[in-house]
Scaffold this motif. Structure first.
Motif, PDB file in Angstrom:
ATOM      1  N   ASN A  46     -44.245  19.577 -30.124  1.00  0.00           N
ATOM      2  CA  ASN A  46     -43.059  20.296 -29.669  1.00  0.00           C
ATOM      3  C   ASN A  46     -41.997  20.208 -30.757  1.00  0.00           C
ATOM      4  O   ASN A  46     -41.614  19.110 -31.168  1.00  0.00           O
ATOM      5  CB  ASN A  46     -42.550  19.638 -28.383  1.00  0.00           C
ATOM      6  CG  ASN A  46     -41.318  20.326 -27.817  1.00  0.00           C
ATOM      7  OD1 ASN A  46     -40.715  21.177 -28.455  1.00  0.00           O
ATOM      8  ND2 ASN A  46     -40.954  19.933 -26.626  1.00  0.00           N
ATOM      9  N   ASP A 195     -33.969  14.344 -19.072  1.00  0.00           N
ATOM     10  CA  ASP A 195     -35.043  15.186 -18.562  1.00  0.00           C
ATOM     11  C   ASP A 195     -35.433  16.165 -19.671  1.00  0.00           C
ATOM     12  O   ASP A 195     -34.662  17.077 -19.986  1.00  0.00           O
ATOM     13  CB  ASP A 195     -34.570  15.943 -17.326  1.00  0.00           C
ATOM     14  CG  ASP A 195     -35.658  16.806 -16.708  1.00  0.00           C
ATOM     15  OD1 ASP A 195     -36.632  17.146 -17.411  1.00  0.00           O
ATOM     16  OD2 ASP A 195     -35.534  17.161 -15.514  1.00  0.00           O
ATOM     17  N   VAL A 197     -37.527  18.679 -19.838  1.00  0.00           N
ATOM     18  CA  VAL A 197     -37.635  20.073 -19.431  1.00  0.00           C
ATOM     19  C   VAL A 197     -36.251  20.682 -19.307  1.00  0.00           C
ATOM     20  O   VAL A 197     -35.984  21.789 -19.807  1.00  0.00           O
ATOM     21  CB  VAL A 197     -38.417  20.218 -18.112  1.00  0.00           C
ATOM     22  CG1 VAL A 197     -38.386  21.670 -17.626  1.00  0.00           C
ATOM     23  CG2 VAL A 197     -39.853  19.754 -18.299  1.00  0.00           C
ATOM     24  N   GLU A 198     -35.338  19.962 -18.649  1.00  0.00           N
ATOM     25  CA  GLU A 198     -33.974  20.461 -18.514  1.00  0.00           C
ATOM     26  C   GLU A 198     -33.321  20.608 -19.888  1.00  0.00           C
ATOM     27  O   GLU A 198     -32.620  21.589 -20.161  1.00  0.00           O
ATOM     28  CB  GLU A 198     -33.137  19.529 -17.648  1.00  0.00           C
ATOM     29  CG  GLU A 198     -31.697  20.029 -17.460  1.00  0.00           C
ATOM     30  CD  GLU A 198     -30.793  19.016 -16.767  1.00  0.00           C
ATOM     31  OE1 GLU A 198     -29.659  19.390 -16.443  1.00  0.00           O
ATOM     32  OE2 GLU A 198     -31.217  17.866 -16.574  1.00  0.00           O
ATOM     33  N   ASN A 200     -34.795  21.194 -22.731  1.00  0.00           N
ATOM     34  CA  ASN A 200     -35.348  22.386 -23.386  1.00  0.00           C
ATOM     35  C   ASN A 200     -34.742  23.651 -22.815  1.00  0.00           C
ATOM     36  O   ASN A 200     -34.431  24.592 -23.542  1.00  0.00           O
ATOM     37  CB  ASN A 200     -36.868  22.417 -23.233  1.00  0.00           C
ATOM     38  CG  ASN A 200     -37.568  21.561 -24.272  1.00  0.00           C
ATOM     39  OD1 ASN A 200     -36.936  20.799 -24.988  1.00  0.00           O
ATOM     40  ND2 ASN A 200     -38.871  21.695 -24.351  1.00  0.00           N
ATOM     41  N   HIS A 201     -34.577  23.684 -21.493  1.00  0.00           N
ATOM     42  CA  HIS A 201     -33.975  24.860 -20.864  1.00  0.00           C
ATOM     43  C   HIS A 201     -32.554  25.089 -21.376  1.00  0.00           C
ATOM     44  O   HIS A 201     -32.145  26.234 -21.639  1.00  0.00           O
ATOM     45  CB  HIS A 201     -33.967  24.700 -19.342  1.00  0.00           C
ATOM     46  CG  HIS A 201     -35.311  24.868 -18.720  1.00  0.00           C
ATOM     47  ND1 HIS A 201     -35.516  24.794 -17.359  1.00  0.00           N
ATOM     48  CD2 HIS A 201     -36.533  25.118 -19.262  1.00  0.00           C
ATOM     49  CE1 HIS A 201     -36.801  24.985 -17.099  1.00  0.00           C
ATOM     50  NE2 HIS A 201     -37.434  25.176 -18.233  1.00  0.00           N
ATOM     51  N   ASP A 259     -43.065  25.483 -21.271  1.00  0.00           N
ATOM     52  CA  ASP A 259     -42.258  24.280 -21.081  1.00  0.00           C
ATOM     53  C   ASP A 259     -41.733  23.710 -22.395  1.00  0.00           C
ATOM     54  O   ASP A 259     -40.811  22.894 -22.390  1.00  0.00           O
ATOM     55  CB  ASP A 259     -43.075  23.209 -20.351  1.00  0.00           C
ATOM     56  CG  ASP A 259     -43.237  23.519 -18.873  1.00  0.00           C
ATOM     57  OD1 ASP A 259     -42.509  24.397 -18.359  1.00  0.00           O
ATOM     58  OD2 ASP A 259     -44.100  22.892 -18.226  1.00  0.00           O
ATOM     59  N   SER A 260     -42.332  24.117 -23.505  1.00  0.00           N
ATOM     60  CA  SER A 260     -41.883  23.597 -24.803  1.00  0.00           C
ATOM     61  C   SER A 260     -40.915  24.538 -25.501  1.00  0.00           C
ATOM     62  O   SER A 260     -40.461  24.245 -26.604  1.00  0.00           O
ATOM     63  CB  SER A 260     -43.092  23.358 -25.720  1.00  0.00           C
ATOM     64  OG  SER A 260     -43.688  24.590 -26.107  1.00  0.00           O
ATOM     65  N   TYR A 293     -32.628  30.037 -14.553  1.00  0.00           N
ATOM     66  CA  TYR A 293     -33.380  30.045 -15.802  1.00  0.00           C
ATOM     67  C   TYR A 293     -34.403  31.172 -15.851  1.00  0.00           C
ATOM     68  O   TYR A 293     -34.604  31.796 -16.895  1.00  0.00           O
ATOM     69  CB  TYR A 293     -34.056  28.692 -16.016  1.00  0.00           C
ATOM     70  CG  TYR A 293     -34.739  28.565 -17.347  1.00  0.00           C
ATOM     71  CD1 TYR A 293     -34.015  28.399 -18.516  1.00  0.00           C
ATOM     72  CD2 TYR A 293     -36.141  28.627 -17.431  1.00  0.00           C
ATOM     73  CE1 TYR A 293     -34.639  28.295 -19.756  1.00  0.00           C
ATOM     74  CE2 TYR A 293     -36.779  28.520 -18.666  1.00  0.00           C
ATOM     75  CZ  TYR A 293     -36.029  28.356 -19.819  1.00  0.00           C
ATOM     76  OH  TYR A 293     -36.661  28.257 -21.034  1.00  0.00           O
ATOM     77  N   ASN A 294     -35.032  31.434 -14.708  1.00  0.00           N
ATOM     78  CA  ASN A 294     -36.083  32.457 -14.687  1.00  0.00           C
ATOM     79  C   ASN A 294     -35.529  33.884 -14.709  1.00  0.00           C
ATOM     80  O   ASN A 294     -36.302  34.852 -14.687  1.00  0.00           O
ATOM     81  CB  ASN A 294     -36.990  32.271 -13.478  1.00  0.00           C
ATOM     82  CG  ASN A 294     -36.282  32.411 -12.155  1.00  0.00           C
ATOM     83  OD1 ASN A 294     -35.089  32.719 -12.106  1.00  0.00           O
ATOM     84  ND2 ASN A 294     -36.993  32.163 -11.064  1.00  0.00           N
TER      85      ASN A 294
END
Length: 296
Positions: A46, A195, A197-198, A200-201, A259-260, A293-294
């Motif tokens: 990543n 987190d 994932v958060e 990265n978002h 996710d990355s 996010y989506n």
């Protein structure tokens, strides 16, 4: 793109030919991380694990001090000097446009500094090598560029045209703008929570917002200078398309790992640059941090 009749920025440090320190860099600025991201993906790593994204540095400083306008390095190549001149002119365009935009908001625009280097450079965010591409360091409010990146942009990523290069510069300056406006604080908070994932978002949101601000700059730049020519916006959109996380991952690995993602998909990057260019509305950038996010 029409650009040759305007003045260069005077907030320039030109250290081409001088070698700086090595080590891990601190800030990766969107479009500038192309080669670095490709290498990371080929290795199955990543990119966010190889270098920190913008967001956990100190608050943006005031106007940069001791910026110097240096001449070309000895035995400078004429083609390289033309690229240097182009970069300084476009950087000057961003200064003039954002100063006026901030004035309309009854605010001041502390200008960043453009730092041209060759090979390696030492920054307030750590050491960096040319392979990472252009980037913005919030610790010293400087945009760092090794001019060899432009060759990679055209040859390796098939993003041709002067306005594709201008988009890259404007994107990095967009990171400076978003720090001045305080949007980086949400990313700081996400990183402190731990987190991945958060985090990265939030990095994706930050990069898409820099694309949006690049579009806002183009909107006001066109009104001020009428600098766009046929195909210029398409050139910028193509550059945004070529550097989307999904496109880079597909080219490097044959698969996509959402996710990355740290910069956004090709479609997202094109979408938000175009929104900025269509509206010229600085406040519209807030939607990138309020939408689910989506829905980006």
């Amino acid at each position: 793109m029409q650009w040759e009749d305007r003045e260069e920025s005077q907030n320039v440090e030109d250290d081409r030919g001088e070698q700086g320190g090595g080590g891990m860099r601190y800030a990766l600025g969107g479009a500038g991380s192309l080669v670095f991201v490709i290498v990371a993906l080929v290795l199955g790593v990543n990119p966010a694990q190889l270098a920190n994204m913008i967001g956990n540095g100190p608050a943006p400083p005031g106007p940069p001090q001791n910026a110097r306008q240096a001449g070309p390095p000895p035995h400078a190549d004429p083609a390289e000097e033309r690229l240097a001149h182009f970069t300084k002119v476009i950087f000057g365009d961003t200064e003039r446009i954002w100063t006026e935009v901030f004035q309309r908001r009854n605010s001041n625009y502390p200008k960043p500094t453009l730092h041209l280097y060759t090979g390696q450079v030492q920054t307030a965010c750590g050491g960096a090598e040319a392979a990472v591409g252009p980037f913005y360091c919030p610790g010293d409010a400087k945009v760092y560029i090794d001019l060899s990146f432009y060759r990679d942009l055209e040859v390796k990523l098939h993003a041709n045209g002067d306005f594709a290069k201008a988009y890259v510069i404007a994107h990095e300056v967009g990171h400076h703008v978003q720090r001045l406006l305080g949007y980086d604080k949400a990313v700081d908070l996400a990183r402190r929570r731990g987190d991945p994932v958060e985090a990265n978002h939030m990095s994706v949101r930050l990069e898409l917002q820099a694309d949006y601000f690049a579009g806002v700059w183009a909107y006001w730049g066109q009104k001020k200078y009428n600098f766009l020519q046929a195909g210029d916006i398409e050139s910028a959109l193509n550059a945004a398309n070529q550097i989307g996380d999904d496109t880079l991952q597909r080219k490097a690995r044959g698969t996509v790992m959402p996710d990355s993602f740290t910069h956004g998909t090709s479609a997202q990057r094109m979408k938000w640059f175009k929104k900025g260019f269509d509206t010229g509305d600085v406040d519209g950038a807030a939607a990138i941090f309020s939408l689910p996010y989506n829905q980006l």
